[in-house]
Design a protein around this motif. Sequence first.
Motif, PDB file in Angstrom:
ATOM      1  N   HIS A   1       0.748  -1.131   0.053  1.00 39.77           N
ATOM      2  CA  HIS A   1       0.059   0.176   0.136  1.00 39.77           C
ATOM      3  C   HIS A   1       0.847   1.249  -0.056  1.00 39.77           C
ATOM      4  N   PRO A   2       0.520   2.320  -0.734  1.00 39.24           N
ATOM      5  CA  PRO A   2       1.310   3.601  -0.815  1.00 39.24           C
ATOM      6  C   PRO A   2       1.659   3.960   0.550  1.00 39.24           C
ATOM      7  N   PRO A   3       0.907   4.004   1.488  1.00 44.59           N
ATOM      8  CA  PRO A   3       1.026   4.559   3.022  1.00 44.59           C
ATOM      9  C   PRO A   3       2.328   3.905   3.662  1.00 44.59           C
ATOM     10  N   PHE A   4       2.218   2.599   3.351  1.00 47.24           N
ATOM     11  CA  PHE A   4       3.212   1.772   3.843  1.00 47.24           C
ATOM     12  C   PHE A   4       4.456   2.023   3.122  1.00 47.24           C
ATOM     13  N   LEU A   5       4.648   2.041   1.827  1.00 45.11           N
ATOM     14  CA  LEU A   5       5.856   2.310   1.079  1.00 45.11           C
ATOM     15  C   LEU A   5       6.501   3.612   1.638  1.00 45.11           C
ATOM     16  N   LYS A   6       5.604   4.781   1.853  1.00 48.24           N
ATOM     17  CA  LYS A   6       6.003   5.767   2.496  1.00 48.24           C
ATOM     18  C   LYS A   6       6.720   5.738   3.801  1.00 48.24           C
ATOM     19  N   ILE A   7       6.299   4.964   4.638  1.00 46.02           N
ATOM     20  CA  ILE A   7       6.944   4.594   5.886  1.00 46.02           C
ATOM     21  C   ILE A   7       8.177   3.779   5.514  1.00 46.02           C
ATOM     22  N   MET A   8       8.359   3.032   4.490  1.00 45.08           N
ATOM     23  CA  MET A   8       9.368   2.470   4.374  1.00 45.08           C
ATOM     24  C   MET A   8      10.479   3.441   3.556  1.00 45.08           C
ATOM     25  N   ASP A   9      10.093   4.145   2.977  1.00 39.64           N
ATOM     26  CA  ASP A   9      11.007   5.324   2.425  1.00 39.64           C
ATOM     27  C   ASP A   9      11.666   6.344   3.749  1.00 39.64           C
ATOM     28  N   GLU A  10      10.670   6.365   4.755  1.00 37.02           N
ATOM     29  CA  GLU A  10      10.953   7.208   5.982  1.00 37.02           C
ATOM     30  C   GLU A  10      12.261   6.284   6.564  1.00 37.02           C
ATOM     31  N   LEU A  11      11.772   5.118   6.678  1.00 43.29           N
ATOM     32  CA  LEU A  11      12.858   4.130   7.357  1.00 43.29           C
ATOM     33  C   LEU A  11      14.357   4.469   6.592  1.00 43.29           C
ATOM     34  N   SER A  12      14.362   4.368   5.441  1.00 42.17           N
ATOM     35  CA  SER A  12      15.591   4.241   4.594  1.00 42.17           C
ATOM     36  C   SER A  12      16.220   5.669   4.701  1.00 42.17           C
ATOM     37  N   GLU A  13      15.458   6.903   5.114  1.00 38.70           N
ATOM     38  CA  GLU A  13      16.173   7.991   5.049  1.00 38.70           C
ATOM     39  C   GLU A  13      16.681   8.020   6.706  1.00 38.70           C
ATOM     40  N   GLY A  14      15.856   7.660   7.623  1.00 38.71           N
ATOM     41  CA  GLY A  14      16.321   7.685   8.972  1.00 38.71           C
ATOM     42  C   GLY A  14      17.627   6.638   8.860  1.00 38.71           C
ATOM     43  N   LEU A  15      17.753   5.657   8.352  1.00 35.46           N
ATOM     44  CA  LEU A  15      18.963   4.845   8.258  1.00 35.46           C
ATOM     45  C   LEU A  15      20.028   5.679   7.778  1.00 35.46           C
ATOM     46  N   ARG A  16      19.958   6.335   6.529  1.00 38.99           N
ATOM     47  CA  ARG A  16      21.133   7.179   6.164  1.00 38.99           C
ATOM     48  C   ARG A  16      21.444   8.129   7.261  1.00 38.99           C
ATOM     49  N   TYR A  17      20.602   8.886   7.972  1.00 40.06           N
ATOM     50  CA  TYR A  17      21.287   9.510   9.105  1.00 40.06           C
ATOM     51  C   TYR A  17      22.000   8.786  10.009  1.00 40.06           C
ATOM     52  N   THR A  18      21.328   7.662  10.440  1.00 38.78           N
ATOM     53  CA  THR A  18      21.902   6.676  11.593  1.00 38.78           C
ATOM     54  C   THR A  18      23.392   6.298  11.174  1.00 38.78           C
ATOM     55  N   PHE A  19      23.467   5.905   9.957  1.00 35.22           N
ATOM     56  CA  PHE A  19      24.607   5.235   9.466  1.00 35.22           C
ATOM     57  C   PHE A  19      25.514   6.376   8.860  1.00 35.22           C
ATOM     58  N   GLN A  20      25.074   7.754   8.692  1.00 32.27           N
ATOM     59  CA  GLN A  20      25.859   8.619   8.282  1.00 32.27           C
ATOM     60  C   GLN A  20      26.687   8.341   6.757  1.00 32.27           C
ATOM     61  N   THR A  21      25.346   8.078   5.910  1.00 29.42           N
ATOM     62  CA  THR A  21      25.744   7.973   4.635  1.00 29.42           C
ATOM     63  C   THR A  21      24.766   8.463   3.527  1.00 29.42           C
ATOM     64  N   LYS A  22      25.439   8.753   2.354  1.00 34.21           N
ATOM     65  CA  LYS A  22      24.471   9.306   1.349  1.00 34.21           C
ATOM     66  C   LYS A  22      24.020   8.178   0.300  1.00 34.21           C
ATOM     67  N   SER A  23      24.454   7.082   0.510  1.00 31.65           N
ATOM     68  CA  SER A  23      24.170   6.102  -0.402  1.00 31.65           C
ATOM     69  C   SER A  23      22.535   5.639  -0.266  1.00 31.65           C
ATOM     70  N   LYS A  24      21.964   5.485  -1.171  1.00 31.46           N
ATOM     71  CA  LYS A  24      20.559   4.912  -1.355  1.00 31.46           C
ATOM     72  C   LYS A  24      20.368   3.556  -0.962  1.00 31.46           C
ATOM     73  N   TYR A  25      21.397   2.815  -0.797  1.00 30.06           N
ATOM     74  CA  TYR A  25      21.012   1.404  -0.546  1.00 30.06           C
ATOM     75  C   TYR A  25      21.237   1.133   1.051  1.00 30.06           C
ATOM     76  N   THR A  26      19.981   1.654   1.546  1.00 27.69           N
ATOM     77  CA  THR A  26      19.844   1.404   2.787  1.00 27.69           C
ATOM     78  C   THR A  26      18.423   0.869   3.104  1.00 27.69           C
ATOM     79  N   LEU A  27      18.033  -0.129   4.098  1.00 26.35           N
ATOM     80  CA  LEU A  27      16.735  -0.684   4.346  1.00 26.35           C
ATOM     81  C   LEU A  27      16.963  -1.608   5.528  1.00 26.35           C
ATOM     82  N   MET A  28      15.700  -2.099   5.988  1.00 31.05           N
ATOM     83  CA  MET A  28      15.536  -3.115   7.144  1.00 31.05           C
ATOM     84  C   MET A  28      15.326  -4.370   6.494  1.00 31.05           C
ATOM     85  N   VAL A  29      16.206  -5.251   6.772  1.00 35.68           N
ATOM     86  CA  VAL A  29      16.013  -6.693   6.500  1.00 35.68           C
ATOM     87  C   VAL A  29      15.022  -7.264   7.377  1.00 35.68           C
TER      88      VAL A  29
END
Length: 420
Positions: free
Chosen positions: A81-109
């Motif tokens: 669902h689009p609202p859940f995909l938005k939450i996944m996008d927010e997770l990716s962005e939060g991980l970029r901050y936490t990892f301190q990276t500009k890489s787009k290759y972040t996610l939650m396994v």
Amino acid sequence: MKQAQKLVAPVLEAFASKRGFASQRFAARASEEVVAVDNAARKGCDGVMEVPSRLLMGPGPANAYPRILTAQALPLLGHMHPPFLKIMDELSEGLRYTFQTKSKYTLMVSGTGHAGMEAAIANLVEPGDKVVVGNAGIWGERVGILSRRYNADVIELKTPAGTTFSYEALKAALTQHKPKVLFLCQGESSTGTHQSLAGLGELCRQTGTLLLVDTVCSLGGVPLFADQWGVDCIYSGSQKCLSGPPGAAPFFMSERAMEALQRRKSPPATYNLDMNLIGDYWGWFGKRSYHHTGPVSTFYAMREALAIVSEEGLESLWKRHQEMHHRLWDGLRSMGLKPFVEKDEDRLITVNTIKVPDGVDWAAVVKHAMDTYSLEIAGGLGPTAGKVWRVGIMGFNAKPQNVDLVLHAFRDGLKRQGKL
């Protein structure tokens, strides 16, 4: 109407039967026999679940922020669902901050830290690839085992429990073997060591090596700069310094790591953890394809966990962990207790290992803390079993009143054995 009554009547008759469902009426298939239900285990999981309250000051999981627990009670969404995909996008962005990276290759396994570990090895390593594994405790040992299962040529470096690898030792190994991957554990929770990553990113680039780092019990608790330090792949855990529930593994790949994945001669020997497929689900390649059903409620929780990290700020978060580490050790030293890790610079602040003095029953101290204070502290693991206590200071739990209760429990437990 009469036809409907003819269809419904057998159903009502069956429910009214004192002996249960008649086999000939409810067979799923003509050849299957439906017999009386065995109710022996029926009451094993009925009623309302009861969960005791514990203060989890061991090596993890840590207690979660109430806000994170509340997030798991939000309504379920479909995993595409689009609202859940938005939450996944927010997770990716939060991980970029936490990892301190500009890489787009972040996610939650979708899985615990072990799933992140296997995802890293499965995607980076092909059969016959050389992998230098820094074994400073149980987690390096497990990466070696896992790498061999993926048919890697493993070169295992070992260091005594409570010590870390020097830059010189790692440079010698990389220069000699020129491996595909170098693995190191930033925070080795079985021994309480903190491995320095200084200069290793550049060294790995000189030898054509990918730098893989385990941050399961260190992410959010100690400094980490994925891009600046030249790290190529990181996996972590949700239930430690991020204070989320177990079940989601923060994951990062650099551009170099992704290029290596795309150059593979054969696909990863796992469908479930293939980053080509999972990454597509997370939008890495410009679209969204179904791969698996993401753990919706767990991802809600981790979205809130990363929001809390962002709101506090990494510098403040790291400082808080450092201050609570010092508070713990000021109190422990006043009781005559000593750190297992001798060098200050090698000591992990998020999982503290404390030497068990001669003549002390370590297990009795642990049991007394739980029985009396509902407080979890832990014994050793792997090479430190029976030698240390382990106290976790992570995330939501890294605050003065919790550290002070740990100190009180140690003081009380040692007094009971006549050691204070």
